[in-house]
Enzyme design. Structure first.
Site, PDB file in Angstrom:
ATOM      1  N   GLU A   1       0.883  -1.167   0.000  1.00  0.00           N
ATOM      2  CA  GLU A   1       0.000   0.000   0.000  1.00  0.00           C
ATOM      3  C   GLU A   1       0.916   1.210   0.000  1.00  0.00           C
ATOM      4  OE1 GLU A   1      -1.312   3.154   1.375  1.00  0.00           O
ATOM      5  OE2 GLU A   1      -2.311   2.220   3.090  1.00  0.00           O
TER       6      GLU A   1
ATOM      7  N   CYS B   1      -2.131   8.271   3.836  1.00  0.00           N
ATOM      8  CA  CYS B   1      -1.920   7.877   2.439  1.00  0.00           C
ATOM      9  C   CYS B   1      -3.164   8.123   1.597  1.00  0.00           C
ATOM     10  CB  CYS B   1      -1.528   6.399   2.367  1.00  0.00           C
ATOM     11  SG  CYS B   1       0.057   6.019   3.139  1.00  0.00           S
TER      12      CYS B   1
END
Length: 469
Positions: free
Chosen positions: A243, A277
């Site tokens: 990720e 993120c």
């Protein structure tokens, strides 16, 4: 429940090299973190390999029961964990921050325990019967970031354990205490050696990525580091879940109500002071409501208090480290120098202790400006005008990342049509960054690959085995 001082004492190193961890809000010491070595990593992997077979043999029900007890243990020490997290990472106790993160740890543990994963019959035609099962990988290496250190560690650890694996965790060098404390609490309910945190430097992370005893790496962090892990893992053909960076786009359609969406836009962008993120990092707003959205968003942002996270009134904190502060300052200064309009912020106090950068909104900025094109990972949001939806979609899709995105509209049907055109792992409607333990989550393009959460997340922590006959 352990007291705060007892929790710090439990993770305090007794031998070897140590490093002082400083509070990003004050610059004062939080505690001493061990500087583990590659040899410490080797010992942790050996212990994990020894503990894993018996854990796998327990079966899903017994493993799930242990995870539920681990969730209870987290909740018993929730306030102590939240206080340590606030002091080390900087995020305030209140708002969608430290207490929220610790609560999410318990929620994800329970979700991993409670998600069913039954064998799947893929063919049964009277002649052939084929079933798809999943068996444990073995030992999983989990490498986490500094922005949500506890929560993302649980995202990695909980499904790995549920599927019968052992786990070796490598926390960020910026936030090792939070992860060490969380693992200390989880281990109150887990067999010895099954879960270990190794708090070392880059050489420890590099060895973990290449180690033949590790069957899978889970990594959350930068795209550059993710690429290095891919290369390091190649010789042992490790499974990977990555990720990586986001730089998420949001598109506000012309029928949206600026006042109704302003607070959602703010938290989509500024959750964890922008250090997320899957936060909203580029906002595209139609000409027809551009000025109104700017005004409403500025009004919301101006009212959000920033300061020391232990102050119950604050909901925004400092940047976690000086390096990230420098990135945000550079990008905002470049935007100002280019002629962009600073609606709010952009003026950090040089005499204030800590890494505080004020909530900053930047209007009338070109889509090619570095503040738009680079992931700022902080409390600065560029707001870009557009004239047609085609133009907005093209700008949103122009970058080589695609973790999340969002569409904001009073018409859900129209919003879904636009969402279907956006190149991202998740596209939210009238919200941004709202992850759910039941819903798969992962990136597109250079934002990584592999899915976390839900049934798909469990499958990603197992090795598929087909029984045919």
């Amino acid at each position: 429940m352990e007291t705060y001082d007892a929790l710090l004492a439990a993770i305090a190193p007794t031998t070897g090299q140590t490093r002082t961890i400083l509070d990003p809000a004050t610059g004062q010491p939080v505690g001493e973190a061990p500087v583990h070595t590659v040899q410490d990593l080797e010992q942790a992997i050996a212990a994990a390999q020894a503990a894993q077979p018996a854990w796998a043999a327990l079966g899903h029900d017994a493993r799930s029961a242990a995870l539920l007890k681990a969730a209870d243990a987290v909740e018993r020490s929730a306030e102590e964990l939240a206080r340590l997290l606030s002091r080390e990472q900087g995020k305030p106790l209140n708002g969608p921050n430290a207490r929220f993160e610790v609560g999410a740890c318990a929620a994800w543990l329970r979700a991993a325990a409670g998600t069913p994963l039954e064998p799947e019959t893929v063919v049964d035609d009277g002649e052939t019967r084929a079933e798809l099962h999943y068996r444990p990988i073995g030992v999983v290496g989990a490498i986490g970031p500094w922005n949500w250190p506890m929560m993302i560690t649980v995202w990695q650890v909980a499904p790995a354990l549920r599927m019968g694996n052992a786990v070796v965790v490598k926390p960020s060098e910026f936030t090792p205490l939070s992860v060490l404390a969380l693992v200390e609490i989880l281990n109150q309910e887990l067999p010895e050696g099954l879960l270990t945190a190794v708090s070392g430097g880059r050489e420890v992370g590099a060895r973990l990525a290449e180690h033949p005893g590790i069957g899978k790496i889970m990594f959350t962090g930068s795209t550059a580091t993710g690429k290095a892990i891919i290369k390091s893992s190649a010789d042992t053909v490790k499974r990977l879940t990555l990720e990586l960076g986001g730089n998420d786009a949001g598109i506000v359609l012309p029928d949206a109500d600026p006042k109704a969406i302003a607070e959602g836009l703010f938290w989509g962008a500024f959750i964890n002071t922008g250090q997320t993120c899957a936060a909203l990092k580029r906002l595209y707003v139609h000409d027809a409501i551009y000025d109104a959205v700017c005004a409403e968003l500025t009004s919301v942002a101006r009212a959000m208090p920033m300061g020391n996270g232990l102050n119950e009134a604050n909901v925004l904190g400092p940047l976690q480290n000086r390096q990230q502060f420098a990135v945000v300052a550079r990008l905002v200064d470049a935007a100002r120098d280019s002629g962009a309009r600073i609606l709010l912020g952009g003026n950090p106090d040089p005499d204030q202790p800590g890494h505080f950068y004020p909530a900053t909104l930047v209007a009338d900025i070109d889509n090619s400006n570095p503040l738009v094109a680079e992931e700022q990972f902080g409390p600065a949001l560029p707001i870009i005008r557009y004239s047609t939806v085609d133009e907005a979609v093209a700008m949103a899709n122009a970058l080589d990342v695609g973790l999340g995105a969002s569409v904001w509209s009073s018409d859900p049907t129209e919003a879904r049509k636009v969402a279907a055109r956006i190149e991202a792992g998740t596209v939210w409607i009238n919200k941004h960054g709202a992850v759910d333990p039941r819903v798969p989550f992962g990136g597109a393009k250079q934002s990584g690959y592999g899915l976390e959460f839900g049934v798909e997340g469990l499958k990603a922590l197992g090795v598929p085995r087909v029984i045919n006959g």
